[in-house]
Design a protein around this motif. Structure first.
Motif, PDB file in Angstrom:
ATOM      1  N   ILE A  19      14.607   0.031  -8.430  1.00 22.13           N
ATOM      2  CA  ILE A  19      13.373  -0.495  -7.854  1.00 22.13           C
ATOM      3  C   ILE A  19      12.204  -0.079  -8.726  1.00 22.13           C
ATOM      4  O   ILE A  19      12.110   1.074  -9.159  1.00 22.13           O
ATOM      5  CB  ILE A  19      13.199   0.001  -6.408  1.00 22.13           C
ATOM      6  CG1 ILE A  19      14.325  -0.575  -5.543  1.00 22.13           C
ATOM      7  CG2 ILE A  19      11.839  -0.385  -5.838  1.00 22.13           C
ATOM      8  CD1 ILE A  19      14.381  -0.028  -4.150  1.00 22.13           C
ATOM      9  N   ALA A  82      10.145  -9.046   3.546  1.00 22.58           N
ATOM     10  CA  ALA A  82      10.419  -7.974   2.584  1.00 22.58           C
ATOM     11  C   ALA A  82      11.788  -8.219   1.987  1.00 22.58           C
ATOM     12  O   ALA A  82      12.761  -8.421   2.718  1.00 22.58           O
ATOM     13  CB  ALA A  82      10.355  -6.610   3.267  1.00 22.58           C
ATOM     14  N   GLU A  86      11.549  -3.987  -2.527  1.00 21.77           N
ATOM     15  CA  GLU A  86      10.197  -3.824  -2.001  1.00 21.77           C
ATOM     16  C   GLU A  86      10.123  -2.647  -1.048  1.00 21.77           C
ATOM     17  O   GLU A  86      11.118  -2.229  -0.456  1.00 21.77           O
ATOM     18  CB  GLU A  86       9.740  -5.095  -1.297  1.00 21.77           C
ATOM     19  CG  GLU A  86       9.620  -6.295  -2.232  1.00 21.77           C
ATOM     20  CD  GLU A  86       9.098  -7.534  -1.530  1.00 21.77           C
ATOM     21  OE1 GLU A  86       8.725  -7.436  -0.346  1.00 21.77           O
ATOM     22  OE2 GLU A  86       9.061  -8.606  -2.170  1.00 21.77           O
ATOM     23  N   THR A  88       8.135  -1.231   2.375  1.00 20.29           N
ATOM     24  CA  THR A  88       7.411  -1.728   3.539  1.00 20.29           C
ATOM     25  C   THR A  88       7.348  -0.639   4.606  1.00 20.29           C
ATOM     26  O   THR A  88       7.669   0.514   4.331  1.00 20.29           O
ATOM     27  CB  THR A  88       8.076  -3.012   4.086  1.00 20.29           C
ATOM     28  OG1 THR A  88       7.249  -3.567   5.110  1.00 20.29           O
ATOM     29  CG2 THR A  88       9.461  -2.744   4.635  1.00 20.29           C
ATOM     30  N   VAL A 136       0.746  -0.903  -3.418  1.00 23.21           N
ATOM     31  CA  VAL A 136       1.529  -1.670  -2.443  1.00 23.21           C
ATOM     32  C   VAL A 136       0.679  -1.983  -1.219  1.00 23.21           C
ATOM     33  O   VAL A 136       0.685  -3.108  -0.692  1.00 23.21           O
ATOM     34  CB  VAL A 136       2.796  -0.896  -2.040  1.00 23.21           C
ATOM     35  CG1 VAL A 136       3.492  -1.579  -0.870  1.00 23.21           C
ATOM     36  CG2 VAL A 136       3.753  -0.774  -3.221  1.00 23.21           C
ATOM     37  N   ASP A 139      -1.881  -4.665  -2.051  1.00 20.35           N
ATOM     38  CA  ASP A 139      -1.232  -5.987  -2.093  1.00 20.35           C
ATOM     39  C   ASP A 139      -0.972  -6.502  -0.687  1.00 20.35           C
ATOM     40  O   ASP A 139      -1.137  -7.694  -0.399  1.00 20.35           O
ATOM     41  CB  ASP A 139       0.089  -5.907  -2.868  1.00 20.35           C
ATOM     42  CG  ASP A 139      -0.126  -5.687  -4.358  1.00 20.35           C
ATOM     43  OD1 ASP A 139      -1.257  -5.943  -4.833  1.00 20.35           O
ATOM     44  OD2 ASP A 139       0.827  -5.260  -5.035  1.00 20.35           O
ATOM     45  N   ARG A 140      -0.555  -5.587   0.197  1.00 19.22           N
ATOM     46  CA  ARG A 140      -0.280  -5.977   1.578  1.00 19.22           C
ATOM     47  C   ARG A 140      -1.558  -6.472   2.263  1.00 19.22           C
ATOM     48  O   ARG A 140      -1.555  -7.496   2.949  1.00 19.22           O
ATOM     49  CB  ARG A 140       0.296  -4.791   2.350  1.00 19.22           C
ATOM     50  CG  ARG A 140       0.549  -5.083   3.814  1.00 19.22           C
ATOM     51  CD  ARG A 140       0.877  -3.816   4.585  1.00 19.22           C
ATOM     52  NE  ARG A 140       2.165  -3.257   4.204  1.00 19.22           N
ATOM     53  CZ  ARG A 140       2.649  -2.123   4.728  1.00 19.22           C
ATOM     54  NH1 ARG A 140       1.938  -1.445   5.618  1.00 19.22           N
ATOM     55  NH2 ARG A 140       3.818  -1.663   4.342  1.00 19.22           N
TER      56      ARG A 140
END
Length: 471
Positions: A19, A82, A86, A88, A136, A139-140
């Motif tokens: 990842i 998701a 990724e 989350t 992250v 971006d969310r």
């Protein structure tokens, strides 16, 4: 001496390294994460978490796919997806306390979950993750904001579309009804003309009939409308007169004559000129001619209303026009009011206090109309759909000022500091997204303008100031 990892932990560490945000971490950092995380596997359709569950863990999706959606409240709110690779769930520094959606596996999924109790130690042991997880989160937020804005635009478009459909349907239906009535009147008129031809009227009698009809047509629309009682009394008076002259269908003919604007004096004038056998056909001709004219005018009015709405739509969207141009603010406000007429006519009185010498502004016209739409729509909501709406324009040095004033209950002190914050709304779940005033603020600032408000019970005023050359 480092204790060798079990084959299973080795596979977890390898999956974690695949990842992106974990790819360049040291082996010991990955081992710490794997040792403190909880492993989960989900079959397709299984629930990872329920809407309303406490937000307690960060999730790393090693394999599979998870989809979330709201199952109560605003079910049309944006969902999330998701996929493998990724991160989350709850992120460090996030204010989320509960999950707002139910998340299900849409494919066999393999997940690592790290409880929030380990967040502080994680950031100490793996400081590289801090900026990455903040990215992250950013971006969310961007994705959620974009989805909410799109939802808000679609919601606004849906409201306007429904209102316009209703507004267009009324004149369209009226035009159809009038066209059907006109066809019947023309058929009856042709029959009556045939009967009059058979009556062999003299040139003088034909001329008198044509003159009588022209006078009635000229007076259409200028005579005051009768109330139901007056109309009934006149119809009865004319019907009695017609019965004495043995005119067939006296009641129906009397009703048509009153609609055509014929009174007792005019009827007696006709009766003195034509014999009874001819008078019936003459009166039928008068009723049909006036009816055809009235129906024609109704069709003109209905189609004119449709054309007006189409013009308002083109002006509202600035269709086929340059995005930035000299904009007549008054025309934009008027086209906005036309678009919102379906909401205004339920009990909102609009007062226009326009500066007749207001100069044009250089702006993106369609965006200005979004400002007027949101502010007027909010004012209508604040008044509960009934009240007085004042729209005032004036010039202040190199700016124009537009004020939207309503006589609603006012804005509470608790709400004022948050009014222009994105996603803040005082409306119920599913009724508002909190994007409207944020959109207004961004558009005004994008034109180098200013927006402010004053509020007290019975009077709330939003003031928009735009520079004459703002873009």
């Amino acid at each position: 001496m480092t204790t060798p990892q079990s084959p299973h932990k080795q596979s977890l560490t390898a999956a974690l390294r695949s990842i992106e945000i974990f790819a360049d971490l040291r082996e010991d950092q990955l081992e710490w994460f794997v040792s403190n995380a909880q492993e989960h596997t989900f079959a397709t359709g299984e629930v990872l978490l329920h809407e309303g569950d406490p937000a307690t863990a960060l999730y790393v999706l090693l394999e599979g796919e998870i989809r979330g959606r709201a199952e109560s409240g605003a079910k049309d709110s944006p969902g999330f997806v998701a996929r493998a690779g990724e991160v989350t769930g709850l992120l460090p520094f996030s204010r989320m306390t509960r999950f707002g959606m139910t998340a299900r596996a849409t494919a066999p999924s393999w997940i690592l979950g790290l409880h929030k109790d380990h967040f502080q130690e994680m950031l100490q042991r793996i400081p590289e993750l801090l900026p990455r997880l903040i990215g992250v989160m950013a971006d969310r937020i961007r994705e959620y904001s974009r989805a909410e804005q799109q939802r808000d635009k679609l919601s606004a478009l849906g409201k306007l579309s429904a209102g316009l459909a209703h507004e267009l349907n009324n004149p369209a239906a009226a035009a159809v009804r009038a066209a059907e009535g006109l066809r019947e009147s023309m058929q009856e008129l042709r029959k009556t003309n045939k009967l009059l031809d058979d009556d062999s009227l003299s040139c003088e009698e034909r001329s008198a009939l044509a003159s009588f009809e022209e006078n009635l047509l000229d007076q259409l629309g200028s005579k005051p409308t009768l109330d139901a009682l007056e109309q009934s009394d006149i119809e009865q008076e004319l019907a009695d007169w017609l019965n004495r002259r043995s005119i067939p269908n006296a009641s129906r003919v009397a009703s048509g004559l009153v609609e055509a604007g014929v009174d007792r004096a005019a009827l007696e004038k006709l009766g003195a000129r034509y014999r009874d056998a001819v008078l019936s056909h003459v009166l039928s001709r008068v009723v049909c001619s006036v009816s055809a004219e009235k129906l024609t005018r109704e069709i003109e009015a209905s189609t004119g209303r449709i054309s007006e709405l189409v013009r308002a739509i083109k002006e509202y969207t600035y269709m086929d026009q340059a995005p930035e141009q000299e904009v007549d603010v008054h025309r934009g406000i008027e086209s906005t009011l036309t678009m919102l007429k379906f909401r205004l006519k339920r009990g909102v009185e609009v007062k226009r206090e326009f500066d007749p010498n207001l100069p044009r502004v250089f702006a993106r016209g369609s965006e200005l109309n979004q400002i007027w739409t949101n502010l007027i729509d909010n004012a209508i909501d604040a008044m509960g759909g009934k009240g007085e709406l004042i729209i005032r324009t004036s010039r202040e040095l190199d700016f124009i000022l537009v004020e939207i004033i309503d006589n609603g209950p006012g804005i509470s002190d608790a709400v004022r500091p948050h009014l222009f914050e994105p996603f803040f709304t005082t409306k119920g779940v599913g009724e508002g997204t909190g994007i409207g005033l944020d959109t207004v603020y961004r558009i005004v600032r994008g034109h180098r303008g200013e927006i402010s408000f004053e509020s007290r019970p019975g009077r709330t005023s939003f003031q928009v100031r735009l520079p004459l050359r703002g873009v």
